[in-house]
Design an enzyme around this catalytic site. Sequence first.
Site, PDB file in Angstrom:
ATOM      1  CG  PHE A 362      -1.635  -1.315   1.454  1.00  0.00           C
ATOM      2  CD1 PHE A 362      -2.452  -1.888   0.501  1.00  0.00           C
ATOM      3  CD2 PHE A 362      -1.398  -2.016   2.631  1.00  0.00           C
ATOM      4  CE1 PHE A 362      -3.047  -3.122   0.715  1.00  0.00           C
ATOM      5  CE2 PHE A 362      -1.988  -3.253   2.857  1.00  0.00           C
ATOM      6  CZ  PHE A 362      -2.814  -3.805   1.893  1.00  0.00           C
ATOM      7  CB  CYS A 363       2.296   3.589  -1.479  1.00  0.00           C
ATOM      8  SG  CYS A 363       2.246   3.204  -3.220  1.00  0.00           S
ATOM      9  CB  ALA A 364       2.231   2.438   3.906  1.00  0.00           C
TER      10      ALA A 364
END
Length: 439
Positions: A362-364
């Site tokens: 999740f781009c995290a």
Amino acid sequence: MTAVVDQTCAPLARVSGDDLQVPLVQGGTTTYANFDYAASAPALAAVTDRVQQLLPYYASVHRGAGYASRISTECYESARASVSLFLDAADDQVVVFTRNTTDSLNLLAGCVPGDTVVLDIEHHANFLPWTRNGRRVVRAADTVEETIRLLVAELCAKPAALLAITGASNVTGEVLPLERLAEVAHRCGARILVDAAQLAPHRRISLRDTGIDYLACSGHKLYAPFGAGVLVGRRDWLDAAEPYLAGGGAVREVRADSAEWAPAPQRHEAGSPNVLGAAALAAACAALCDIDAETLASHERLLADRLRDGLCAIPGVELLRLWSDSPDCVGIVAFTLDGFAPGHVAAYLSAEHGIGVRDGRFCAHPLLARLGLDGALRASIGLGTCSADVDRLIEAVADLVETGTGWNYAVTGSHWNPTPETRPFATVDTGGASPCAVG
Ligand code: PLP
């Protein structure tokens, strides 16, 4: 398998694609169940209507004397007023149209006169741009209370210009107490930027009441997928900074050897603006303003509780959570399923049930790493979600645990896919010689 909560819940608004039929790998079709609102939300019917109305008038903005140009210019500038109203911006806060949240945060990163403090739980869009301002990363604690204490300690230890923080986590949906964080930042001599990419579609935000100095969000997550986002915030830093892009529209006067730049917002909007995107975003803001805040929150609460309760009752499901005391949560539910790779589950849900969820990190990446995970599933809901969709998802996950998949899956390329893939992929007529495969 029946859902834990009995009260049914209809969609709150009409969205594009709400009757989309998608093929299943074992044959036949079903209505698509979209659980990926947090990545990109479908357009509200009110938004597509507005764009359709405006299209015949689409023309150059700011520069044309023709009737259509005047209408386009009026739409573009009044879109600023709609966004400002939606976010209850203060008098000294300007609305700059951008492409999306990432663009807005990169723009602001070029304007901040000092260090920026961030948490290690941010989406990369609110993490990576700040390096150029001396990014100082605070490791979030297990509670919101302790996390705020650590932020205060960091802000007091050494002056910072900005605290850049998410309004709602794109992984767990947990919401932070923004009014309190604004007060804390201001007390320590810093301003506060809120990454509202996930908060704005779910909660009404008042910049004026909360004391938020800057806010970034994306039209495509706010039911207006026409390529516009916004940065809203205090004028002084925006006026003092170098223009984000150099070009036409951002200047008052250009001479052969120098340029006199315009103030914000034009200063940071060089080039022909995205009038359709801005008008779409304004239409979404107006439509969201028309929905009573309590109705919006309770629709989401009912569905999210139903989803969390239903998933929790399935053996092997683990819900992701950062804090034990977060005050609120938007309609985002991330989870893992023991014994199954997230990509495998996502491929199964799509191929056998016509359900769209997100899997991955999740781009995290720092957030997933601190949870000790290299991937998870995320189901996110919105205005077009109903309780029947939620029950479908719960039942599909329960079936997987009880009976396994009804098809084979393997990693091909970097993704899990059904093997063989039997679904005919829809084609879009691009107007050219060959249709373009979607998938
Ligand atoms: N911030 C958060 C919390 C997000 O969830 C996202 C996207 O998922 C972004 C920023 C980046 O948004 P965009 O891709 O629209 O620039």
